[in-house]
Design an enzyme around this catalytic site. Structure first.
Site, PDB file in Angstrom:
ATOM      1  CG  HIS A 118      26.925  57.929  49.157  1.00 31.76           C
ATOM      2  ND1 HIS A 118      25.694  58.320  49.946  1.00 31.76           N
ATOM      3  CD2 HIS A 118      27.898  59.207  49.247  1.00 31.76           C
ATOM      4  CE1 HIS A 118      25.936  59.467  50.699  1.00 31.76           C
ATOM      5  NE2 HIS A 118      27.027  59.837  50.184  1.00 31.76           N
TER       6      HIS A 118
ATOM      7  CG  ASP B 220      27.240  62.648  46.063  1.00 35.64           C
ATOM      8  OD1 ASP B 220      26.543  62.615  45.250  1.00 35.64           O
ATOM      9  OD2 ASP B 220      27.108  63.435  47.102  1.00 35.64           O
TER      10      ASP B 220
END
Length: 281
Positions: free
Chosen positions: A246, A101
């Protein structure tokens, strides 16, 4: 030669010339010429005409082509509006999904892509529109490698605190960037912070996207180090698991290093790291 002595053919030529001259004169009078003054206001200045309309940038998610222009496009099949996000995928064949992400960020996305390419593995990247707009080359690289690119809003806001119109703009702008760069609209959406509400589900479905959450949170956003991230992936591995990591939003060097360790371990253990189909069931 008198007029009554003209031959019939010459009379016809002269009449045609006269008619053409009259038409030309009438045309000049109607157009007024380039120097003809326009209407004036009482002050003597030219009167203002209707204001020019500002050009609007079209969006594929708001406008459809008019009938008769270009090749016909089939109607988009939209997913149903869900009441909760998808947490895992069909894992009957020991498949797992890795997701990243907040990117793309050149410092971390590039080495992650290199590791995935080394093991011939596809993953999902939920990108923020403002990051994608600043790094279109990375977006193209993701698409060229066969990874799925999902929508993670434009600027990573907390969606339940937004008005519906603002939420739609966050999602729509990111859809536009992804499709402009890759040629394909995103089929998946993830709410920042995992904070969903009814508007998020409705708007995501209206834009053709399924909502995907996760099964295993590596908590890499807390920057715990590569070893802690690897332990969490090992502990949570299983058929149908969706792993959250992430590739932007902070120091993600631990996420990069952890992937180099746990990805070959998963593959050696018989897991198939893949991506879901366009629409989940």
């Amino acid at each position: 030669m008198k007029d009554d002595q003209l031959t019939p053919g010459r009379r016809l030529v002269l009449r045609a010339a006269a008619a053409l001259g009259a038409a030309a004169a009438a045309g000049c009078t109607a157009t007024g010429g380039q120097d003809a003054p326009g209407p004036t206001a009482p002050s003597g200045a030219p009167a203002a005409g209707p204001p020019a309309r500002r050009a609007l940038k079209p969006s594929a998610y708001r406008l459809q082509p008019m009938a008769g222009y270009g090749p016909p496009r089939s109607a988009r099949v939209l997913p149903r509006v869900r009441k909760a996000p998808i947490l895992r995928v069909d894992g009957h064949d020991r498949s797992m999904v890795l997701t990243f992400d907040d990117g793309p960020d050149p410092r971390y996305t590039r080495p992650i892509l290199r590791t995935l390419r080394r093991y011939d593995v596809r993953a999902m990247f939920f990108v923020c529109g403002e990051m994608a707009a600043d790094n279109p080359d990375l977006l193209r690289e993701m698409a060229d490698d066969g990874h799925l690119i999902g929508n993670h809003t434009w600027s990573h806001p907390l969606l339940p605190k937004l008005k519906r119109s603002t939420m739609r703009e966050q999602m729509e702008r990111t859809c536009d960037v992804i499709e402009d760069v890759t040629g394909e609209p995103p089929a998946w959406f993830r709410a920042p912070y995992g904070a969903w509400n009814r508007n998020a589900f409705q708007l995501g479905a209206a834009l053709g996207m399924e909502p995907l959450a996760w099964t295993v949170d590596t908590l890499d956003w807390t920057e715990p180090g590569a070893r802690a991230i690897v332990r969490r992936v090992r502990a949570g591995a299983g058929p149908g698991v969706v792993v959250l990591s992430h590739d932007a939003g902070g120091d993600r060097s631990g996420s990069v290093d952890a992937l180099r360790t746990y990805l070959p371990e998963l593959l050696e253990s018989g897991y198939r790291v893949t991506v879901p189909g366009r629409y989940a069931t």
